[in-house]
Motif scaffolding. Structure first.
Motif, short mmCIF file in Angstrom:
data_model
loop_
_atom_site.label_atom_id
_atom_site.label_comp_id
_atom_site.label_asym_id
_atom_site.label_seq_id
_atom_site.Cartn_x
_atom_site.Cartn_y
_atom_site.Cartn_z
N GLU A 166 -8.22 -3.73 -1.27
CA GLU A 166 -8.67 -2.64 -1.28
C GLU A 166 -9.34 -3.11 0.96
O GLU A 166 -10.30 -3.93 0.40
CB GLU A 166 -9.28 -1.61 -2.02
N PHE A 180 -9.58 5.37 2.44
CA PHE A 180 -8.98 3.88 2.05
C PHE A 180 -7.50 4.00 3.54
O PHE A 180 -7.06 4.94 3.65
CB PHE A 180 -7.73 4.13 0.45
N ASP A 208 -3.92 0.98 4.78
CA ASP A 208 -3.68 0.15 4.83
C ASP A 208 -4.03 -1.20 4.68
O ASP A 208 -4.35 -1.44 6.43
CB ASP A 208 -1.94 0.50 5.40
N HIS A 230 -5.34 -7.47 -6.45
CA HIS A 230 -5.66 -6.29 -5.98
C HIS A 230 -6.64 -5.99 -4.82
O HIS A 230 -7.77 -6.58 -5.00
CB HIS A 230 -5.96 -5.49 -6.59
N THR A 241 -14.29 -4.87 2.45
CA THR A 241 -12.99 -5.27 1.98
C THR A 241 -13.22 -5.00 0.38
O THR A 241 -14.77 -5.27 -0.33
CB THR A 241 -12.85 -6.31 2.45
N TYR A 283 0.97 -1.08 0.07
CA TYR A 283 0.29 -0.59 0.13
C TYR A 283 0.94 1.39 0.15
O TYR A 283 1.99 1.31 0.89
CB TYR A 283 -1.01 -0.46 0.85
N ASP A 321 -9.53 -1.30 -12.67
CA ASP A 321 -9.43 -2.73 -11.79
C ASP A 321 -9.49 -4.47 -12.06
O ASP A 321 -9.42 -5.12 -11.41
CB ASP A 321 -9.10 -2.53 -10.11
N GLU A 328 0.27 5.29 -0.75
CA GLU A 328 -0.48 6.78 -0.76
C GLU A 328 0.68 8.23 -1.38
O GLU A 328 -0.26 8.86 -2.48
CB GLU A 328 -0.82 7.46 0.50
N ASN A 377 -0.80 3.63 -4.88
CA ASN A 377 -2.08 1.90 -4.89
C ASN A 377 -2.32 1.88 -3.48
O ASN A 377 -1.87 1.63 -2.29
CB ASN A 377 -0.53 1.33 -4.86
N LEU A 378 -3.61 2.42 -3.72
CA LEU A 378 -4.49 2.23 -2.55
C LEU A 378 -5.13 0.87 -2.17
O LEU A 378 -6.34 1.14 -1.24
CB LEU A 378 -5.79 3.14 -2.45
N GLY A 379 -4.22 -0.09 -2.40
CA GLY A 379 -4.13 -2.01 -1.58
C GLY A 379 -3.47 -2.77 -1.64
O GLY A 379 -1.94 -1.92 -1.95
N LYS A 409 -14.58 -6.33 -9.98
CA LYS A 409 -14.74 -6.33 -8.40
C LYS A 409 -15.74 -6.65 -7.68
O LYS A 409 -16.85 -6.60 -8.32
CB LYS A 409 -14.00 -4.41 -8.55
#
Length: 241
Positions: free
Chosen positions: A225, A232, A234, A223, A180, A120, A166, A122, A136-138, A169
């Motif tokens: 999150e 978001f 970590d 992926h 999640t 993760y 992505d 920011e 990458n927020l995941g 989902k």
């Protein structure tokens, strides 16, 4: 002569008798009025004196009551001041509050078996797939295509989106403040929107539907999150790889 005088008196009363009687009556009425007025005056004086005495007694009682209330209020003020000291309450083990706290767990299980490919961040990081820098927020978890993807915690399927950057989902709302998100799934998912799931329930498999990270060096991956409210966070705070 006496007879003559008596005749004069008799004649006088015959002629003036009415006025004599009227005069006598007026005198009697006047006398009664004077006596009545005097009696009434005395009664009024006695009533006024009685009222003054009662007023004085009432004033004395109110003064005494006021002194007592002032003393009582002062005592109450001291009491409040003494009782205002904060008390520290130590909950006993096994109390209801503890059981409620324990029931709202935020521990997640691994959504897929694999290894951490990208953490993760920011801050912007470089992506080979797009030759650009972005956060990458995941977590990108390296896993082979076809690997089962599982719900990380009990919850309800809130969203299934087939067209995101992505890839395929699924969003699960765990109804404890956390959600999640599972992306880059195969199109054939195993759950439906609104379905309740338990931790470990298979919701789909790893696919190759992502556009954002289709050509990263680590290859196929899930992926994953975590949202706390609308933010978001970590996922490494809740699950370890």
């Amino acid at each position: 002569m006496d007879k003559k005088f008596l005749n004069k008196v008799t004649n006088f009363f015959k002629k003036e008798g009415f006025y004599v009687i009227l005069f006598v009556c007026l005198c009697i009425v006047a006398t009664v009025a004077v006596l009545t007025a005097k009696s009434s005056k005395n009664a009024n004086n006695a009533l006024i004196q009685q009222q003054n005495t009662q007023a004085q007694d009432k004033a004395k009682k109110e003064t005494a009551k006021g002194n007592n209330e002032s003393s009582l209020n002062y005592d109450n003020a001291l009491q409040v001041k003494k009782e205002s000291k904060p008390q520290v309450v130590v909950p006993k083990s096994g109390t209801k509050s503890q059981s409620v706290s324990n029931s709202v767990s935020t521990s997640l299980s691994k959504p897929v078996e694999g290894s951490l490919a990208r953490a993760y961040s920011e801050d912007p990081v470089y992506w080979d797939s797009t030759s650009s820098y972005r956060p990458n927020l995941g977590l990108d978890i390296k896993a082979d295509i076809g690997k089962p993807v599982m719900a990380a915690m009990d919850g309800k399927v809130e969203e299934i989106d087939t067209a995101t950057q992505d890839g395929m989902k699924i969003v699960i709302n765990h109804q404890n403040g956390l959600k999640t998100v599972y992306s880059n799934l195969d199109q054939k998912v195993k759950v439906s929107k609104g379905q309740s799931v338990t931790k470990g329930t298979i919701i789909g498999i790893v696919g190759k539907t992502t556009l954002r990270s289709a050509y990263e060096k680590y290859g196929d991956h899930l992926h994953f999150e975590v949202l706390k409210g609308n933010d978001f966070v970590d996922p490494a705070k809740y699950v370890k790889y």
